[in-house]
Write a protein that holds these residues in place. Structure first.
Motif, PDB file in Angstrom:
ATOM      1  N   THR A   1       0.590  -1.077  -0.495  1.00 52.60           N
ATOM      2  CA  THR A   1       0.088   0.294  -0.271  1.00 52.60           C
ATOM      3  C   THR A   1       1.145   0.991   0.131  1.00 52.60           C
ATOM      4  O   THR A   1       0.361   2.565  -1.028  1.00 52.60           O
ATOM      5  N   ASP A   2       2.153   1.262   0.834  1.00 54.56           N
ATOM      6  CA  ASP A   2       2.747   2.659   0.977  1.00 54.56           C
ATOM      7  C   ASP A   2       3.159   2.895  -0.644  1.00 54.56           C
ATOM      8  O   ASP A   2       3.269   3.513  -1.084  1.00 54.56           O
ATOM      9  N   THR A   3       4.013   2.056  -1.137  1.00 56.14           N
ATOM     10  CA  THR A   3       4.637   2.158  -2.263  1.00 56.14           C
ATOM     11  C   THR A   3       3.481   2.251  -3.910  1.00 56.14           C
ATOM     12  O   THR A   3       3.350   2.801  -4.224  1.00 56.14           O
ATOM     13  N   PHE A   4       2.378   1.684  -3.148  1.00 54.38           N
ATOM     14  CA  PHE A   4       0.859   2.157  -4.786  1.00 54.38           C
ATOM     15  C   PHE A   4       1.053   3.399  -3.920  1.00 54.38           C
ATOM     16  O   PHE A   4       0.447   4.193  -5.081  1.00 54.38           O
ATOM     17  N   LEU A   5       0.709   4.190  -2.655  1.00 54.47           N
ATOM     18  CA  LEU A   5       0.354   5.607  -2.589  1.00 54.47           C
ATOM     19  C   LEU A   5       0.770   6.354  -3.080  1.00 54.47           C
ATOM     20  O   LEU A   5       1.840   7.711  -3.559  1.00 54.47           O
ATOM     21  N   GLU A   6       2.769   5.918  -3.018  1.00 49.93           N
ATOM     22  CA  GLU A   6       3.934   6.617  -3.416  1.00 49.93           C
ATOM     23  C   GLU A   6       3.661   6.922  -4.851  1.00 49.93           C
ATOM     24  O   GLU A   6       4.149   8.400  -4.951  1.00 49.93           O
ATOM     25  N   VAL A   7       3.026   5.652  -5.829  1.00 47.31           N
ATOM     26  CA  VAL A   7       3.158   6.258  -7.485  1.00 47.31           C
ATOM     27  C   VAL A   7       2.397   7.623  -7.255  1.00 47.31           C
ATOM     28  O   VAL A   7       2.617   8.349  -7.802  1.00 47.31           O
ATOM     29  N   ILE A   8       1.282   7.334  -6.431  1.00 43.53           N
ATOM     30  CA  ILE A   8       0.421   8.276  -7.379  1.00 43.53           C
ATOM     31  C   ILE A   8       0.621  10.028  -6.642  1.00 43.53           C
ATOM     32  O   ILE A   8       0.045  10.820  -6.886  1.00 43.53           O
ATOM     33  N   ALA A   9       1.136  10.067  -5.268  1.00 38.66           N
ATOM     34  CA  ALA A   9       2.041  10.835  -5.051  1.00 38.66           C
ATOM     35  C   ALA A   9       2.874  11.722  -5.645  1.00 38.66           C
ATOM     36  O   ALA A   9       2.714  12.976  -5.674  1.00 38.66           O
ATOM     37  N   ALA A  10       2.977  10.782  -6.635  1.00 43.13           N
ATOM     38  CA  ALA A  10       4.176  11.225  -7.383  1.00 43.13           C
ATOM     39  C   ALA A  10       3.453  12.553  -8.735  1.00 43.13           C
ATOM     40  O   ALA A  10       4.275  12.924  -9.325  1.00 43.13           O
ATOM     41  N   HIS A  11       2.544  11.991  -8.823  1.00 39.05           N
ATOM     42  CA  HIS A  11       1.559  12.014  -9.940  1.00 39.05           C
ATOM     43  C   HIS A  11       0.082  11.935  -9.470  1.00 39.05           C
ATOM     44  O   HIS A  11      -0.664  12.168 -10.911  1.00 39.05           O
ATOM     45  N   PRO A  12      -0.490  13.253  -8.860  1.00 37.15           N
ATOM     46  CA  PRO A  12      -1.823  13.179  -8.823  1.00 37.15           C
ATOM     47  C   PRO A  12      -2.853  14.402 -10.036  1.00 37.15           C
ATOM     48  O   PRO A  12      -3.508  13.062  -9.902  1.00 37.15           O
ATOM     49  N   ASP A  13      -2.099  14.479 -10.711  1.00 35.13           N
ATOM     50  CA  ASP A  13      -2.567  15.002 -12.064  1.00 35.13           C
ATOM     51  C   ASP A  13      -2.304  14.151 -13.061  1.00 35.13           C
ATOM     52  O   ASP A  13      -3.868  14.610 -13.550  1.00 35.13           O
ATOM     53  N   LYS A  14      -2.570  12.766 -13.205  1.00 36.14           N
ATOM     54  CA  LYS A  14      -2.506  12.325 -13.634  1.00 36.14           C
ATOM     55  C   LYS A  14      -3.074  10.948 -13.346  1.00 36.14           C
ATOM     56  O   LYS A  14      -3.407  10.002 -13.571  1.00 36.14           O
ATOM     57  N   VAL A  15      -3.420  10.947 -11.804  1.00 31.47           N
ATOM     58  CA  VAL A  15      -4.346   9.715 -11.206  1.00 31.47           C
ATOM     59  C   VAL A  15      -5.681   9.886 -11.090  1.00 31.47           C
ATOM     60  O   VAL A  15      -6.151  10.900 -10.466  1.00 31.47           O
ATOM     61  N   ASP A  16      -6.628  10.040 -12.188  1.00 30.76           N
ATOM     62  CA  ASP A  16      -8.096   9.724 -12.028  1.00 30.76           C
ATOM     63  C   ASP A  16      -8.484   9.512  -9.808  1.00 30.76           C
ATOM     64  O   ASP A  16      -8.931   9.968  -9.697  1.00 30.76           O
ATOM     65  N   GLY A  17      -8.155   8.266 -10.412  1.00 26.82           N
ATOM     66  CA  GLY A  17      -8.813   6.767  -9.361  1.00 26.82           C
ATOM     67  C   GLY A  17      -7.900   6.261  -9.018  1.00 26.82           C
ATOM     68  O   GLY A  17      -7.414   5.418  -9.636  1.00 26.82           O
ATOM     69  N   ILE A  18      -7.890   5.033  -8.199  1.00 28.71           N
ATOM     70  CA  ILE A  18      -7.918   4.435  -8.317  1.00 28.71           C
ATOM     71  C   ILE A  18      -9.116   2.918  -8.296  1.00 28.71           C
ATOM     72  O   ILE A  18     -10.021   3.089  -8.033  1.00 28.71           O
ATOM     73  N   LYS A  19      -8.004   1.710  -8.362  1.00 30.24           N
ATOM     74  CA  LYS A  19      -9.968   0.301  -8.613  1.00 30.24           C
ATOM     75  C   LYS A  19      -8.733  -0.177  -7.671  1.00 30.24           C
ATOM     76  O   LYS A  19      -7.747  -1.540  -7.653  1.00 30.24           O
ATOM     77  N   VAL A  20      -9.863  -0.393  -6.048  1.00 29.10           N
ATOM     78  CA  VAL A  20      -9.013  -1.193  -5.514  1.00 29.10           C
ATOM     79  C   VAL A  20     -10.127  -2.900  -5.650  1.00 29.10           C
ATOM     80  O   VAL A  20     -10.530  -3.393  -5.140  1.00 29.10           O
ATOM     81  N   SER A  21      -9.540  -4.575  -5.540  1.00 24.77           N
ATOM     82  CA  SER A  21     -10.303  -5.371  -5.414  1.00 24.77           C
ATOM     83  C   SER A  21      -8.966  -6.251  -5.125  1.00 24.77           C
ATOM     84  O   SER A  21      -8.475  -7.442  -5.603  1.00 24.77           O
ATOM     85  N   LEU A  22      -9.412  -6.054  -3.412  1.00 23.65           N
ATOM     86  CA  LEU A  22      -8.303  -6.450  -1.933  1.00 23.65           C
ATOM     87  C   LEU A  22      -9.698  -7.257  -1.675  1.00 23.65           C
ATOM     88  O   LEU A  22      -9.511  -8.402  -0.967  1.00 23.65           O
ATOM     89  N   LEU A  23     -10.816  -7.720  -1.950  1.00 25.13           N
ATOM     90  CA  LEU A  23     -12.316  -7.784  -0.842  1.00 25.13           C
ATOM     91  C   LEU A  23     -12.043  -7.421   0.534  1.00 25.13           C
ATOM     92  O   LEU A  23     -11.792  -8.964   1.081  1.00 25.13           O
ATOM     93  N   ASP A  24     -10.998  -6.493   0.933  1.00 21.16           N
ATOM     94  CA  ASP A  24     -10.859  -6.294   2.188  1.00 21.16           C
ATOM     95  C   ASP A  24     -11.528  -4.641   1.939  1.00 21.16           C
ATOM     96  O   ASP A  24     -10.301  -3.859   2.307  1.00 21.16           O
ATOM     97  N   ALA A  25     -13.043  -4.588   3.146  1.00 23.40           N
ATOM     98  CA  ALA A  25     -13.432  -3.267   3.303  1.00 23.40           C
ATOM     99  C   ALA A  25     -12.635  -2.170   3.671  1.00 23.40           C
ATOM    100  O   ALA A  25     -12.605  -1.118   3.832  1.00 23.40           O
ATOM    101  N   ARG A  26     -12.389  -2.857   5.256  1.00 22.74           N
ATOM    102  CA  ARG A  26     -11.467  -1.984   6.008  1.00 22.74           C
ATOM    103  C   ARG A  26     -10.133  -1.677   5.017  1.00 22.74           C
ATOM    104  O   ARG A  26      -9.663  -0.170   5.804  1.00 22.74           O
ATOM    105  N   ARG A  27      -9.482  -2.698   4.728  1.00 22.00           N
ATOM    106  CA  ARG A  27      -8.251  -1.745   3.798  1.00 22.00           C
ATOM    107  C   ARG A  27      -8.458  -0.853   2.939  1.00 22.00           C
ATOM    108  O   ARG A  27      -7.948  -0.146   2.690  1.00 22.00           O
TER     109      ARG A  27
END
Length: 383
Positions: free
Chosen positions: A206-232
């Protein structure tokens, strides 16, 4: 007329089919949430193929199903896992699907986003993985559709750690013409994606995933999360940069995630919204009025069906999705690319029929009953 449905124990039980469908008609556009249905493909049942052959697609029926989803106000997430990417549909077939569906979306004014992956290769160097992604990104962008950067089996096999993910995704985001959706697909959907983002520890990933987004927030409309873990998913969406959306891909917990809480909510990009399309759209229209209880009252009862279709091994949920499309009259046969119609058992189909019929999902309950009876007879079930 009563049907006799086999249970998991092999015993037959009597079931009285519903006679009237749930009344669902197209309505106003959805406003409070952006909702995509990941759509299935309809195989050509007359093609002379084998499980290893390139997919033979019935394009008329496939595009007609997308028009059905658009008519209810849903967006279409094209050439995704639900369309059997990597499980019967190869890149050549996916590219044609993207081009045809994007053109159809433009013709009818429908919203579309398309999967960008690396399934034209099975492995290679990081440079080769980047090139595969770039080839697919170009096809999607040239079609006029929004891009969804899908998780890559080739990258999972090649990457040596988090830095390789940061390098590949950073390269792609820098060159993307428009903001994309990043897709994190868990190993329950595809075992080859174990350890994605450089670690099997989900906190580290998750930390790596967020690092990707934080470096290019203007190029990320959103994330699609398919982990079947609501809390996460809730924890992750609370850590997103301002303006980056979370599209739930949790087919077990979607009502609560879409409804949200005082700190936010998830939009949706879901395979279960293929069979639930009209009902899901109606539920979101209720949510648009601020009526969260009414939204939950419509959508909560569908979770049992979704959890049944997505039960382990989860990657075979596509079989149940296409089965329900056949029963609902969206296609004339129950055949899938790659022969995947054999991936679930008769008791599984029987329970899926019972749950969907109980929800009133079939526009013509009599047709669904007749087709279910035909399947039972094919398997040798007689009263």
């Amino acid at each position: 007329m009563t049907l006799h449905l086999p249970g998991a124990d092999g015993a037959l039980r009597a079931y009285q089919p519903r006679t009237e469908p749930l009344a669902l008609t197209p309505g106003a556009p959805l406003t409070s949430r952006t909702v995509f249905s990941a759509a299935h493909v309809v195989a050509d049942p007359y093609a002379d193929t084998t499980p290893d052959s390139p997919a033979a697609v019935d394009w008329d029926a496939t595009l007609a199903f997308r028009r059905h989803l658009w008519s209810h106000g849903l967006g279409v997430a094209e050439a995704m896992d639900t369309a059997q990417r990597g499980m019967g549909l190869d890149w050549a077939g996916a590219a044609e699907l993207i081009r045809r569906s994007a053109a159809e979306a433009k013709a009818v004014g429908g919203r579309i986003a398309c999967g960008v992956g690396t399934d034209q290769i099975t492995g290679g160097t990081l440079a080769e993985v980047r090139a595969a992604y770039e080839e697919q990104l170009a096809v999607v962008e040239e079609s006029g559709a929004q891009a969804i950067l899908m998780a890559s089996r080739a990258l999972a096999a090649t990457a040596q750690g988090p830095d390789d993910y940061l390098e590949v995704y950073g390269h792609l985001l820098r060159q993307a013409a428009e903001p994309v959706v990043l897709h994190w697909l868990g190993p329950m959907f595809d075992p080859a994606l174990e350890g994605y983002w450089g670690s099997s520890d989900l906190d580290a990933a998750t930390d790596t995933f967020l690092e990707v987004i934080a470096a290019h927030p203007d190029k990320v409309d959103g994330i699609k999360v398919s982990l079947l873990d609501a809390r996460r998913e809730v924890d992750l969406r609370r850590r997103l940069p301002q303006g980056v959306r979370c599209y739930t891909g949790d087919d077990f917990n979607y009502p609560e995630l879409i409804a949200g809480d005082e700190q936010g909510f998830s939009h949706a990009l879901l395979g279960i919204f293929d069979p639930l399309g009209p009902l899901a759209a109606e539920a979101v229209r209720v949510l648009d009025t601020g009526n969260t209880e009414g939204f939950r009252a419509l959508l909560d009862p569908t979770v049992e069906l979704s959890r049944h279709l997505f039960r382990a091994p989860t990657r075979f949920y596509k079989t149940g999705v296409v089965f329900l499309a056949w029963l609902a009259g969206h296609q004339s046969h129950f055949t899938m690319v790659g022969g995947l119609q054999s991936a679930r058992s008769l008791p599984h189909f029987a329970r899926a029929y019972e749950l969907a019929d109980g929800l009133g999902l079939f526009p013509d309950p009599k047709l669904a009953e007749e087709r279910m009876r035909t399947l039972l007879h094919l398997y040798g079930v007689t009263p």
